[in-house]
Scaffold this active site. Structure first.
Site, mmCIF file in Angstrom:
data_model
loop_
_atom_site.group_PDB
_atom_site.id
_atom_site.type_symbol
_atom_site.label_atom_id
_atom_site.label_comp_id
_atom_site.label_asym_id
_atom_site.label_seq_id
_atom_site.Cartn_x
_atom_site.Cartn_y
_atom_site.Cartn_z
ATOM 1 N N LEU A 33 24.866 -22.749 6.772
ATOM 2 C CA LEU A 33 23.638 -22.493 6.012
ATOM 3 C C LEU A 33 22.379 -22.855 6.790
ATOM 4 C CD1 LEU A 33 24.811 -23.851 2.525
ATOM 5 C CD2 LEU A 33 24.947 -21.519 3.431
ATOM 6 N N GLY A 36 17.111 -19.789 5.369
ATOM 7 C CA GLY A 36 17.172 -18.493 4.668
ATOM 8 C C GLY A 36 18.081 -18.596 3.447
ATOM 9 N N HIS A 37 19.266 -19.192 3.641
ATOM 10 C CA HIS A 37 20.173 -19.377 2.503
ATOM 11 C C HIS A 37 19.535 -20.285 1.447
ATOM 12 C CE1 HIS A 37 23.265 -18.689 5.778
ATOM 13 N NE2 HIS A 37 23.612 -17.791 4.877
ATOM 14 N N GLN A 61 35.931 -8.937 5.834
ATOM 15 C CA GLN A 61 34.740 -8.184 6.238
ATOM 16 C C GLN A 61 34.505 -8.214 7.747
ATOM 17 O OE1 GLN A 61 32.104 -10.857 3.803
ATOM 18 N NE2 GLN A 61 30.606 -10.364 5.387
ATOM 19 N N ASP A 154 20.210 -8.532 5.380
ATOM 20 C CA ASP A 154 21.311 -7.565 5.292
ATOM 21 C C ASP A 154 20.907 -6.494 4.277
ATOM 22 O OD1 ASP A 154 23.394 -8.883 7.010
ATOM 23 O OD2 ASP A 154 22.945 -10.503 5.628
ATOM 24 N N SER A 190 22.790 -17.086 10.806
ATOM 25 C CA SER A 190 23.795 -18.061 11.269
ATOM 26 C C SER A 190 24.199 -17.780 12.711
ATOM 27 C CB SER A 190 25.036 -18.002 10.379
ATOM 28 O OG SER A 190 24.665 -18.211 9.036
ATOM 29 N N ARG A 191 23.983 -16.544 13.163
ATOM 30 C CA ARG A 191 24.370 -16.185 14.526
ATOM 31 C C ARG A 191 23.366 -16.676 15.570
ATOM 32 N NH1 ARG A 191 28.296 -11.739 14.383
ATOM 33 N NH2 ARG A 191 28.640 -11.332 12.198
HETATM 34 O O1 PAF Z 1 25.877 -11.855 3.546
HETATM 35 C C1 PAF Z 1 26.871 -12.611 3.668
HETATM 36 O O2 PAF Z 1 26.771 -13.754 4.114
HETATM 37 C C2 PAF Z 1 28.240 -12.082 3.255
HETATM 38 O O3 PAF Z 1 28.386 -10.742 3.579
HETATM 39 C C3 PAF Z 1 28.558 -12.331 1.776
HETATM 40 C C4 PAF Z 1 27.635 -11.555 0.866
HETATM 41 C C5 PAF Z 1 28.463 -13.811 1.476
HETATM 42 C C6 PAF Z 1 29.991 -11.875 1.476
HETATM 43 O O4 PAF Z 1 30.912 -12.578 2.243
#
Ligand code: PAF
Length: 288
Positions: A33, A36-37, A61, A154, A190-191
């Protein structure tokens, strides 16, 4: 702050909140985190009586094993930040809890995500949005929140989640929150911790190019504006644009002119010193 490890604990926690007449906000994350989070947590805190965050590096994913293996995992630090942000409960399940082994009686659901999921990230990362839909739909069904919060970094993911919520008839409001940036303009991600010192110096050039392209777009076509951004970014040392698409802000389909009624957004992915960064910018608001 409560730490919930099982689906039944999550269900029980939010069921009790609802029974007490409390609204529930859900903030799905993959951990590692950053501010932004935390801005999503704060927004959820402002508008809900109970806030639940999930921390889960969702394997379905990732279409690249190496990316999944090296994704930063910082549970202790994450919990401290969530607690400081006033989150009521963190759902931190093991992979087997979210994805118990499937049998023929319960095959993995394939989502109808439509054209919105076929372009940009969908084209570059086959299966990625199906994986996002898998986890987000499960979290939404288990927690049954009133609202769920996602960051606009995103941008396409939000459009895909809105579509998934609609087709799956999940009764939740999807709330989009603005991108947070470092002082030099780099979008928080996070990257970013993976950037070398050199790449970290170069990376703000991505947003500089995007920003400069907004006034440029007032006097130029979509094709010229795309070229303007790509050539600037590809001239940055160690940077290569994977795609730059100027799209309808609702359907995510590429546009040829600026007249889309839903607004126009530019969405970019750049490899910067080998790290895949994404960002986006608004060119025209809906109805403008
Ligand atoms: O945006 C993200 O961090 C991920 O794609 C999410 C929405 C938590 C789903 O794993």
């Amino acid at each position: 702050m409560k730490i919930l490890r099982t689906v039944s604990d999550l269900q029980e926690f939010t069921r009790r909140a609802r029974e007490d007449g409390k609204s529930v906000g859900l903030v799905p994350t993959m951990g590692a985190l950053h501010a932004g989070h935390i801005s999503l947590m704060k927004e959820a805190r402002r508008n809900n009586d109970t806030v639940v965050a999930s921390v889960f590096v969702n394997p379905t994913q990732f279409n690249n094993k190496e990316d999944l293996a090296t994704y930063p995992r910082t549970e202790e630090a994450d919990c401290r930040l969530l607690e400081q942000a006033g989150v009521d409960a963190a759902f931190i399940p093991a992979v087997e809890e979210v994805y118990p082994s499937q049998d023929s009686a319960s095959p993995v659901h394939v989502f109808d995500l439509g054209a919105v999921a076929e372009v940009m990230e969908g084209a570059m990362r086959p299966g990625h949005f199906q994986g996002v839909a898998q986890i987000v739909s499960r979290l939404m069904r288990w927690a049954a929140p009133d609202r769920a919060y996602f960051g606009e970094k995103d941008f396409q993911q939000i459009a895909v989640i809105r579509r998934m919520v609609l087709t799956e008839k999940i009764p939740v409001e999807v709330v989009a929150c603005p991108i947070l940036r470092e002082a030099d303009g780099l979008a928080l991600s996070s990257r970013n911790v993976r950037l070398s010192a050199e790449a970290r110096k170069t990376a703000p050039g991505i947003y500089e190019a995007l920003k400069a392209s907004v006034p440029y777009s007032q006097e130029h076509t979509v094709a010229e504006t795309r070229e303007f951004v790509e050539s600037r970014i590809n001239a940055l040392p160690g940077c290569e644009t994977e795609y730059y698409a100027i799209v309808d802000a609702l359907t995510m389909q590429p546009v040829d002119d600026w007249n889309s009624p839903h607004g126009v957004q530019g969405c970019i992915t750049v490899y910067c010193g080998g790290v895949r960064l994404i960002d986006n910018i608004n060119y025209r608001k809906a109805g403008a």
